[in-house]
Write a protein that holds these residues in place. Structure first.
Motif, PDB file in Angstrom:
ATOM      1  N   UNK A   1       5.017  -3.517  13.459  1.00  0.00           N
ATOM      2  CA  UNK A   1       5.660  -2.204  13.509  1.00  0.00           C
ATOM      3  C   UNK A   1       5.607  -1.516  12.155  1.00  0.00           C
ATOM      4  N   UNK A   2       5.445  -0.205  12.206  1.00  0.00           N
ATOM      5  CA  UNK A   2       5.329   0.583  10.984  1.00  0.00           C
ATOM      6  C   UNK A   2       6.472   0.364  10.009  1.00  0.00           C
ATOM      7  N   UNK A   3       7.712   0.300  10.529  1.00  0.00           N
ATOM      8  CA  UNK A   3       8.843   0.237   9.606  1.00  0.00           C
ATOM      9  C   UNK A   3       8.993  -1.118   8.923  1.00  0.00           C
ATOM     10  N   UNK A   4       8.200  -2.122   9.348  1.00  0.00           N
ATOM     11  CA  UNK A   4       8.299  -3.451   8.729  1.00  0.00           C
ATOM     12  C   UNK A   4       7.247  -3.660   7.650  1.00  0.00           C
ATOM     13  N   UNK A   5       6.268  -2.766   7.583  1.00  0.00           N
ATOM     14  CA  UNK A   5       5.086  -3.007   6.753  1.00  0.00           C
ATOM     15  C   UNK A   5       5.411  -3.187   5.269  1.00  0.00           C
ATOM     16  N   UNK A   6       4.555  -4.000   4.610  1.00  0.00           N
ATOM     17  CA  UNK A   6       4.668  -4.139   3.160  1.00  0.00           C
ATOM     18  C   UNK A   6       3.721  -3.144   2.507  1.00  0.00           C
ATOM     19  N   UNK A   7       3.775  -3.101   1.183  1.00  0.00           N
ATOM     20  CA  UNK A   7       3.010  -2.103   0.460  1.00  0.00           C
ATOM     21  C   UNK A   7       1.501  -2.291   0.632  1.00  0.00           C
ATOM     22  N   UNK A   8       1.041  -3.558   0.688  1.00  0.00           N
ATOM     23  CA  UNK A   8      -0.406  -3.791   0.844  1.00  0.00           C
ATOM     24  C   UNK A   8      -0.883  -3.285   2.209  1.00  0.00           C
ATOM     25  N   UNK A   9      -0.093  -3.550   3.247  1.00  0.00           N
ATOM     26  CA  UNK A   9      -0.445  -3.030   4.575  1.00  0.00           C
ATOM     27  C   UNK A   9      -0.368  -1.509   4.573  1.00  0.00           C
ATOM     28  N   UNK A  10       0.615  -0.979   3.854  1.00  0.00           N
ATOM     29  CA  UNK A  10       0.798   0.459   3.784  1.00  0.00           C
ATOM     30  C   UNK A  10      -0.430   1.145   3.216  1.00  0.00           C
ATOM     31  N   UNK A  11      -1.001   0.551   2.163  1.00  0.00           N
ATOM     32  CA  UNK A  11      -2.193   1.137   1.551  1.00  0.00           C
ATOM     33  C   UNK A  11      -3.360   1.118   2.521  1.00  0.00           C
ATOM     34  N   UNK A  12      -3.492  -0.004   3.204  1.00  0.00           N
ATOM     35  CA  UNK A  12      -4.557  -0.132   4.197  1.00  0.00           C
ATOM     36  C   UNK A  12      -4.406   0.964   5.281  1.00  0.00           C
ATOM     37  N   UNK A  13      -3.145   1.197   5.701  1.00  0.00           N
ATOM     38  CA  UNK A  13      -2.879   2.209   6.712  1.00  0.00           C
ATOM     39  C   UNK A  13      -3.216   3.600   6.169  1.00  0.00           C
ATOM     40  N   UNK A  14      -2.848   3.810   4.919  1.00  0.00           N
ATOM     41  CA  UNK A  14      -3.113   5.076   4.251  1.00  0.00           C
ATOM     42  C   UNK A  14      -4.612   5.387   4.269  1.00  0.00           C
ATOM     43  N   UNK A  15      -5.436   4.371   3.903  1.00  0.00           N
ATOM     44  CA  UNK A  15      -6.884   4.612   3.850  1.00  0.00           C
ATOM     45  C   UNK A  15      -7.412   4.967   5.233  1.00  0.00           C
ATOM     46  N   UNK A  16      -6.918   4.287   6.266  1.00  0.00           N
ATOM     47  CA  UNK A  16      -7.505   4.568   7.578  1.00  0.00           C
ATOM     48  C   UNK A  16      -7.030   5.906   8.136  1.00  0.00           C
ATOM     49  N   UNK A  17      -5.854   6.365   7.715  1.00  0.00           N
ATOM     50  CA  UNK A  17      -5.359   7.646   8.228  1.00  0.00           C
ATOM     51  C   UNK A  17      -5.896   8.851   7.454  1.00  0.00           C
ATOM     52  N   UNK A  18      -5.999   8.691   6.134  1.00  0.00           N
ATOM     53  CA  UNK A  18      -6.417   9.824   5.311  1.00  0.00           C
ATOM     54  C   UNK A  18      -7.663   9.454   4.515  1.00  0.00           C
ATOM     55  N   UNK A  19      -8.766   9.212   5.221  1.00  0.00           N
ATOM     56  CA  UNK A  19      -9.989   8.710   4.595  1.00  0.00           C
ATOM     57  C   UNK A  19     -10.442   9.528   3.396  1.00  0.00           C
ATOM     58  N   UNK A  20     -10.336  10.838   3.491  1.00  0.00           N
ATOM     59  CA  UNK A  20     -10.911  11.695   2.454  1.00  0.00           C
ATOM     60  C   UNK A  20      -9.912  12.093   1.376  1.00  0.00           C
ATOM     61  N   UNK A  21      -8.676  11.612   1.470  1.00  0.00           N
ATOM     62  CA  UNK A  21      -7.676  11.948   0.449  1.00  0.00           C
ATOM     63  C   UNK A  21      -7.830  11.001  -0.746  1.00  0.00           C
ATOM     64  N   UNK A  22      -8.981  11.121  -1.416  1.00  0.00           N
ATOM     65  CA  UNK A  22      -9.302  10.162  -2.481  1.00  0.00           C
ATOM     66  C   UNK A  22      -8.206  10.058  -3.528  1.00  0.00           C
ATOM     67  N   UNK A  23      -7.746  11.193  -3.996  1.00  0.00           N
ATOM     68  CA  UNK A  23      -6.773  11.193  -5.093  1.00  0.00           C
ATOM     69  C   UNK A  23      -5.461  10.555  -4.658  1.00  0.00           C
ATOM     70  N   UNK A  24      -5.033  10.881  -3.437  1.00  0.00           N
ATOM     71  CA  UNK A  24      -3.769  10.320  -2.949  1.00  0.00           C
ATOM     72  C   UNK A  24      -3.882   8.804  -2.771  1.00  0.00           C
ATOM     73  N   UNK A  25      -5.043   8.346  -2.279  1.00  0.00           N
ATOM     74  CA  UNK A  25      -5.246   6.900  -2.108  1.00  0.00           C
ATOM     75  C   UNK A  25      -5.143   6.191  -3.460  1.00  0.00           C
ATOM     76  N   UNK A  26      -5.734   6.813  -4.481  1.00  0.00           N
ATOM     77  CA  UNK A  26      -5.654   6.224  -5.817  1.00  0.00           C
ATOM     78  C   UNK A  26      -4.215   6.217  -6.331  1.00  0.00           C
ATOM     79  N   UNK A  27      -3.485   7.313  -6.077  1.00  0.00           N
ATOM     80  CA  UNK A  27      -2.090   7.372  -6.526  1.00  0.00           C
ATOM     81  C   UNK A  27      -1.269   6.278  -5.847  1.00  0.00           C
TER      82      UNK A  27
END
Lengths: 293, 271
Positions: free
Chosen positions: B214-240
């Protein structure tokens, strides 16, 4: 109360909190892991014993074979490269540089940083069209640089380079500790005997560093066999199956396809691979590792 | 001599640069716009730093929740490990009881079995217990580490037995010896174990990937992975987001560097 009985009671009360957890969540699963590999179990139908059928399936499964060879490919290049880089750095750093601690910290940091964050950055660095690595290659005249993680040929080397970068510093710290453990008077004796720098390295440093080298080799092999995180982020086993490695395939079969029995059988083979290589290492140890005592 | 020193400095400086540049690039990219991220030659210090990126990531995905989850797991697992491992290690190192060696062999034997080999039976067990998709699964999985017991035992072995014997003769209970003598003496080992566990739990990816759905249980590493798959082209945000995920580890690393190195020598070379 008898001394043994009393000691036993005391010892078990110290052990208990950890032991219960260890027994239930580690020891029992270790034993169960073996049993599961003889079962067919896809979590929809009940578990049933199928003998060696999972292992027969493996022999016919082209993805398993690819994953097996890719794991050896990854390990076969990552381990020697990491060790050579780590050793050269440790030797350079050991020779009376003033700010050893700063350089040690810089090299150690990639090991501590999360593989996920680091793999994300490298994926950008490797970007075939816009990434800084290929931009730089074009600048120095490589007109058609590799397409890295997007190329069947170059995806694995890309993952390997990133992995060597990430762990070289960790093993460098181990080599540094090993180098500092070599008694200084041996070098003095060698100097008096007129040994050249190369001879000192060849006949003093290298033999006395073999225990560290052995330890680093064993650790690094096991660590490389387990590669997963960077594959998951950078290539997802692709393109095609170019970077499909064992742990990634086991993960897919178990937690995506729910083939728990088959995945367990592959996990058993994976463990035998690690165990076999480690035992082989220990056997070979007497031939080349020198202990000072 | 001077010349040789400079000659040695060259490979070290070069490799230091290679080690640091990806992090520098990451930091610099996190302060750019998506268009600027891949500009070449690289503009290491952005003319127009987009500090806003660091605000945006917290609202785009539930980053605060991921952070909180990771801190929660890290703190609970580390505390449980310190307590249970140091107690068990005391029994293995300083109490003489008949099954000591056999039990310790069981601990050591499992140490060579990688998590990847037992993750399937473990998962099945946790599913039976109804603990999948709960933080408790990861806590139970990682709180009783045989590695921690091994590390603490190695350290306790270096404490002279005479000291323990003398305390026994003085009438101190075993728990008293553990609490008043061993724990204060073993601060460096406890620090190493704390750091190892902290870094391991913070960076762990496969464990949370298997157990936390579930989304609300995720840790930061999973969160980053989710971020990349949702916002593929948001390069700067992914780096932040990646920079944010590294900050706690950087702080701990800079503050406790010597324990990282001591931990390596404690568990490894002297075996």
């Amino acid at each position: 109360m008898k001394r043994t009985t009393r000691n036993r009671l005391v010892a078990y009360s110290f052990l208990l909190p950890n032991f219960i957890g260890f027994l239930v969540f580690t020891l029992i699963p270790v034993i169960a892991a073996l049993g599961l590999s003889f079962m067919k179990w896809d979590s929809y139908s009940p578990m049933r014993f199928v003998g060696l059928r999972n292992f027969q399936t493996m022999l016919k499964d082209s993805s398993f074979k690819i994953a097996f060879w890719n794991t050896l490919y990854f390990t076969g290049l990552t381990v020697p490269l990491t060790i050579v880089v780590a050793l050269i750095l440790a030797l350079a750093l050991n020779k009376g540089l003033r700010s050893v601690k700063v350089f040690r910290a810089i090299h150690f940091f990639p090991h501590v940083a999360s593989t996920i964050a680091v793999a994300v950055v490298w994926q950008f660095l490797y970007h075939p069209d816009m990434g800084p690595i290929n931009q730089l290659l074009r600048l120095v005249g490589v007109s058609d640089p590799p397409r890295w993680t997007a190329s069947v040929t170059w995806a694995m080397p890309a993952v390997i380079i990133m992995s060597v970068w990430k762990s070289a510093g960790y093993y460098m710290v181990m080599f540094l500790a090993g180098l500092q453990g070599i008694p200084g008077h041996l070098y003095e004796v060698a100097t008096i005997d007129g040994a050249t720098a190369w001879q000192k390295f060849r006949y003093v440093t290298l033999p006395l560093l073999t225990p560290t080298l052995f330890f680093v080799l064993t650790m690094n092999l096991i660590y490389s066999f387990k590669v997963f995180d960077q594959i998951y982020i950078m290539t997802e086993g692709g393109p095609g199956r170019a970077t499909m490695v064992l742990v990634y395939y086991i993960y897919l079969q178990a937690f995506v396809n729910q083939n728990f029995g088959y995945a367990s059988a592959m996990a058993a083979v994976f463990f035998l691979l690690i165990l076999g290589v480690t035992i082989f290492q220990f056997r070979l140890q007497e031939r080349w590792v020198t202990y000072l005592d | 001599m001077r010349k040789r020193r400079i000659l040695l400095l060259i490979p070290i400086l070069l490799s230091s640069a290679i080690m640091l540049l990806p992090f520098a690039w990451m930091l610099s990219a996190s302060l750019k716009t998506n268009v600027e991220v891949f500009k070449f030659p690289i503009e290491w210090i952005p003319k127009n730093p987009q500090w806003r990126n660091y605000v945006t990531i917290w609202s785009k995905i539930d980053f605060g929740r991921f952070y909180f989850n990771t801190i929660k797991l890290t703190v609970i697992i580390t505390l449980l490990q310190l307590a249970t491992c140091s107690l068990a290690a005391y029994a293995f190192a300083k109490i003489d009881f008949p099954e000591r060696n056999a039990l310790f062999v069981a601990y050591i034997a499992t140490l060579i079995v990688p998590f990847q080999v037992i993750m399937i039976p473990q998962f099945i067990l946790f599913r039976r217990l109804g603990l999948v998709n709960r933080h408790l699964a990861l806590i139970l999985l990682q709180a009783f580490s045989p590695f921690g017991v091994f590390l603490m035992r190695q350290f306790y072995l270096s404490v002279p037995n005479e000291l323990v014997e003398a305390a026994r003769i003085d009438g101190l209970s075993e728990f008293g010896i553990y609490r008043k003598i061993m724990l204060p003496l073993s601060k460096p080992a406890l620090a190493s174990l704390t750091i190892f566990t902290f870094v391991f739990v913070w960076n762990d990816f496969l464990g949370p990937l298997i157990y936390l759905h579930s989304g609300h249980l995720r840790t930061i590493q999973l969160g980053i992975r989710m971020f990349i798959s949702q916002y593929t082209a948001e390069y700067a945000l992914i780096m932040a987001a990646s920079v944010c995920s590294l900050i706690p580890v950087v702080i701990v690393f800079l503050a406790c560097q010597r324990y990282f190195v001591e931990g390596i020598t404690l568990t490894g070379l002297k075996g």
